[in-house]
Motif scaffolding. Structure first.
Motif, PDB file in Angstrom:
ATOM      1  N   ARG A  94       0.859  -1.173   0.000  1.00  0.00           N
ATOM      2  CA  ARG A  94       0.000   0.000   0.000  1.00  0.00           C
ATOM      3  C   ARG A  94       0.896   1.224   0.000  1.00  0.00           C
ATOM      4  O   ARG A  94       1.600   1.484   0.964  1.00  0.00           O
ATOM      5  CB  ARG A  94      -0.910  -0.007   1.225  1.00  0.00           C
ATOM      6  N   TYR A  95       0.811   1.971  -1.067  1.00  0.00           N
ATOM      7  CA  TYR A  95       1.849   2.950  -1.348  1.00  0.00           C
ATOM      8  C   TYR A  95       1.215   4.308  -1.586  1.00  0.00           C
ATOM      9  O   TYR A  95       0.275   4.423  -2.370  1.00  0.00           O
ATOM     10  CB  TYR A  95       2.582   2.500  -2.609  1.00  0.00           C
ATOM     11  N   THR A  96       1.671   5.337  -0.916  1.00  0.00           N
ATOM     12  CA  THR A  96       1.073   6.649  -1.016  1.00  0.00           C
ATOM     13  C   THR A  96       2.083   7.618  -1.595  1.00  0.00           C
ATOM     14  O   THR A  96       3.160   7.806  -1.038  1.00  0.00           O
ATOM     15  CB  THR A  96       0.615   7.139   0.376  1.00  0.00           C
ATOM     16  N   LEU A  97       1.742   8.292  -2.690  1.00  0.00           N
ATOM     17  CA  LEU A  97       2.669   9.190  -3.351  1.00  0.00           C
ATOM     18  C   LEU A  97       2.486  10.655  -2.989  1.00  0.00           C
ATOM     19  O   LEU A  97       3.460  11.378  -2.896  1.00  0.00           O
ATOM     20  CB  LEU A  97       2.565   9.021  -4.878  1.00  0.00           C
ATOM     21  N   PRO A  98       1.272  11.198  -2.774  1.00  0.00           N
ATOM     22  CA  PRO A  98       1.153  12.630  -2.468  1.00  0.00           C
ATOM     23  C   PRO A  98       1.836  12.974  -1.155  1.00  0.00           C
ATOM     24  O   PRO A  98       1.910  12.172  -0.228  1.00  0.00           O
ATOM     25  CB  PRO A  98      -0.369  12.835  -2.371  1.00  0.00           C
ATOM     26  N   ALA A  99       2.331  14.200  -1.061  1.00  0.00           N
ATOM     27  CA  ALA A  99       3.006  14.642   0.158  1.00  0.00           C
ATOM     28  C   ALA A  99       2.021  14.703   1.307  1.00  0.00           C
ATOM     29  O   ALA A  99       0.928  15.246   1.185  1.00  0.00           O
ATOM     30  CB  ALA A  99       3.635  16.011  -0.064  1.00  0.00           C
ATOM     31  N   LEU A 129       0.954   0.559  10.306  1.00  0.00           N
ATOM     32  CA  LEU A 129       2.346   0.998  10.316  1.00  0.00           C
ATOM     33  C   LEU A 129       2.595   1.912   9.118  1.00  0.00           C
ATOM     34  O   LEU A 129       2.354   1.521   7.970  1.00  0.00           O
ATOM     35  CB  LEU A 129       3.281  -0.213  10.252  1.00  0.00           C
ATOM     36  N   GLU A 130       3.082   3.129   9.393  1.00  0.00           N
ATOM     37  CA  GLU A 130       3.334   4.114   8.341  1.00  0.00           C
ATOM     38  C   GLU A 130       4.801   4.536   8.374  1.00  0.00           C
ATOM     39  O   GLU A 130       5.359   4.759   9.445  1.00  0.00           O
ATOM     40  CB  GLU A 130       2.457   5.346   8.520  1.00  0.00           C
ATOM     41  N   ASP A 158      12.013  11.903   4.557  1.00  0.00           N
ATOM     42  CA  ASP A 158      12.443  13.165   5.152  1.00  0.00           C
ATOM     43  C   ASP A 158      11.666  14.373   4.666  1.00  0.00           C
ATOM     44  O   ASP A 158      11.577  15.377   5.367  1.00  0.00           O
ATOM     45  CB  ASP A 158      13.946  13.390   4.917  1.00  0.00           C
ATOM     46  N   ASP A 159      11.059  14.331   3.481  1.00  0.00           N
ATOM     47  CA  ASP A 159      10.303  15.483   3.004  1.00  0.00           C
ATOM     48  C   ASP A 159       8.842  15.446   3.445  1.00  0.00           C
ATOM     49  O   ASP A 159       8.038  16.276   3.035  1.00  0.00           O
ATOM     50  CB  ASP A 159      10.379  15.583   1.476  1.00  0.00           C
ATOM     51  N   GLY A 160       8.488  14.489   4.309  1.00  0.00           N
ATOM     52  CA  GLY A 160       7.127  14.397   4.819  1.00  0.00           C
ATOM     53  C   GLY A 160       6.217  13.494   4.021  1.00  0.00           C
ATOM     54  O   GLY A 160       5.082  13.260   4.426  1.00  0.00           O
ATOM     55  N   THR A 161       6.676  12.976   2.881  1.00  0.00           N
ATOM     56  CA  THR A 161       5.844  12.089   2.074  1.00  0.00           C
ATOM     57  C   THR A 161       5.635  10.755   2.781  1.00  0.00           C
ATOM     58  O   THR A 161       6.584  10.153   3.258  1.00  0.00           O
ATOM     59  CB  THR A 161       6.487  11.823   0.704  1.00  0.00           C
ATOM     60  N   ARG A 162       4.371  10.324   2.843  1.00  0.00           N
ATOM     61  CA  ARG A 162       4.095   8.991   3.408  1.00  0.00           C
ATOM     62  C   ARG A 162       4.528   7.959   2.379  1.00  0.00           C
ATOM     63  O   ARG A 162       3.914   7.793   1.344  1.00  0.00           O
ATOM     64  CB  ARG A 162       2.616   8.836   3.766  1.00  0.00           C
ATOM     65  N   GLN A 163       5.593   7.247   2.687  1.00  0.00           N
ATOM     66  CA  GLN A 163       6.236   6.364   1.718  1.00  0.00           C
ATOM     67  C   GLN A 163       5.577   4.998   1.640  1.00  0.00           C
ATOM     68  O   GLN A 163       5.499   4.401   0.561  1.00  0.00           O
ATOM     69  CB  GLN A 163       7.715   6.198   2.082  1.00  0.00           C
ATOM     70  N   ALA A 164       5.099   4.465   2.767  1.00  0.00           N
ATOM     71  CA  ALA A 164       4.513   3.120   2.756  1.00  0.00           C
ATOM     72  C   ALA A 164       3.577   2.949   3.932  1.00  0.00           C
ATOM     73  O   ALA A 164       3.749   3.571   4.985  1.00  0.00           O
ATOM     74  CB  ALA A 164       5.617   2.064   2.806  1.00  0.00           C
TER      75      ALA A 164
END
Length: 305
Positions: free
Chosen positions: A5-10, A283-284, A288-294
């Motif tokens: 489950r992958y989130t791209l928006p910041a 689990l999130e 470093d730029d605040g993007t939710r990576q996984a």
């Protein structure tokens, strides 16, 4: 393998860097000018859509206070008596720096350089910067005392955290998983999930253990011009959103362009208990730029009896 489950928006969040479980305290720090003022440029860490206020001891001359470049990167400067209010429209690029000159009504000029926070330095986003010329004023002395107390508190918290981790079984297990020594742990792999965007490739291995669960993220930095580092990890109950503790280890604080790294997290069975019943966890991982990576859901079935 099923997709991660992958989130791209910041997604900006206020959790502490790396695996800290506490919310960020408001970031207030002090800058003390030398007398007479010299050509020193003071760095200010700013982030997109977050307001940063510079506060001075004397009123600011709005007509002579200006950004040198950075057009379209920040909201128009706001000067309110002795304060300058900054708000970037977006995060600055890693190498970007925007000069700012603040002129006080007495003619004093103070130079600043607006920069994004550097995760390698552990510097937070500045929410307020108090600028002092009179080092002996009551306000300046009080600010210096508060800075010293905050620094001392930070050192004590870090020392206590290190002592606790040295005696923690879960941190020892996380270290073994991060190093690849799976055979020396009680865990077994029960699932593999993956995800990829233009800058990062992640494979997550989910582990079952005796009254414990674990996740190991294998991360490859696909970016050609910047490093990858984790800003924070959050573990919350799925139903109520209550934060839970976990053990964390990484092979490196920063992953260079084209390189790979490993992040391992171990969760005790007690984290799955909410109001006397077992619950799933969320689990999130944030970079470093605040993007939710996984995002990975951990179910109580991972707890072997």
């Amino acid at each position: 393998m099923r997709p991660l489950r992958y989130t791209l928006p910041a997604v900006l969040l206020a959790t502490a860097a790396l695996a800290g479980e506490t919310r960020d305290r408001p970031s207030v720090r002090s800058v003390r000018l030398v007398a007479p003022p010299n050509d020193t440029t003071h760095r200010v860490h700013v982030r997109g859509r977050i307001v940063t206020t510079l506060r001075f001891e004397r009123p600011v001359d709005a007509g002579k206070t200006k950004l040198l470049g950075g057009e379209g990167r920040l909201e128009p400067l706001a000067v309110v008596r002795d304060k300058v209010v900054l708000e970037p429209l977006h995060d600055l690029d890693a190498q970007e720096a925007i000069p700012l000159v603040v002129t006080l009504v007495d003619g004093t000029e103070v130079s600043f350089l607006l920069r994004p926070p550097d995760p390698r330095e552990g510097a937070p986003t500045d929410q307020q910067v108090d600028v002092f010329q009179d080092h002996e004023s009551t306000t300046a002395l009080h600010a210096a005392l508060m800075d010293a107390l905050r620094h001392n508190r930070s050192l004590l918290e870090e020392s206590e955290r290190c002592r606790a981790e040295e005696a923690s079984e879960d941190h020892a297990l996380a270290a073994l998983l991060a190093s690849g020594a799976l055979a020396q742990t009680p865990f077994k792999v029960v699932d593999r999930i993956y995800g990829e965007d233009e800058s990062t490739k992640i494979t997550a291995r989910v582990f079952q253990g005796k009254n414990k669960a674990a996740v190991v993220f294998d991360i490859k930095n696909l970016a050609t011009d910047q490093s990858w580092s984790m800003r924070s990890a959050r573990l919350t109950t799925l139903a109520e959103g209550h934060e839970r503790a976990f053990a964390f280890r990484a092979t490196a604080r920063e992953i260079s362009s084209g390189q790979s790294g490993v992040i391992a997290l171990v969760v005790d069975g007690s984290a799955f208990v909410e109001q006397g019943a077992l619950t799933s966890l969320w689990l999130e991982i944030y970079r470093d730029d605040g993007t939710r990576q996984a995002v990975v859901q951990l179910d109580p079935s991972l707890l072997a009896r």
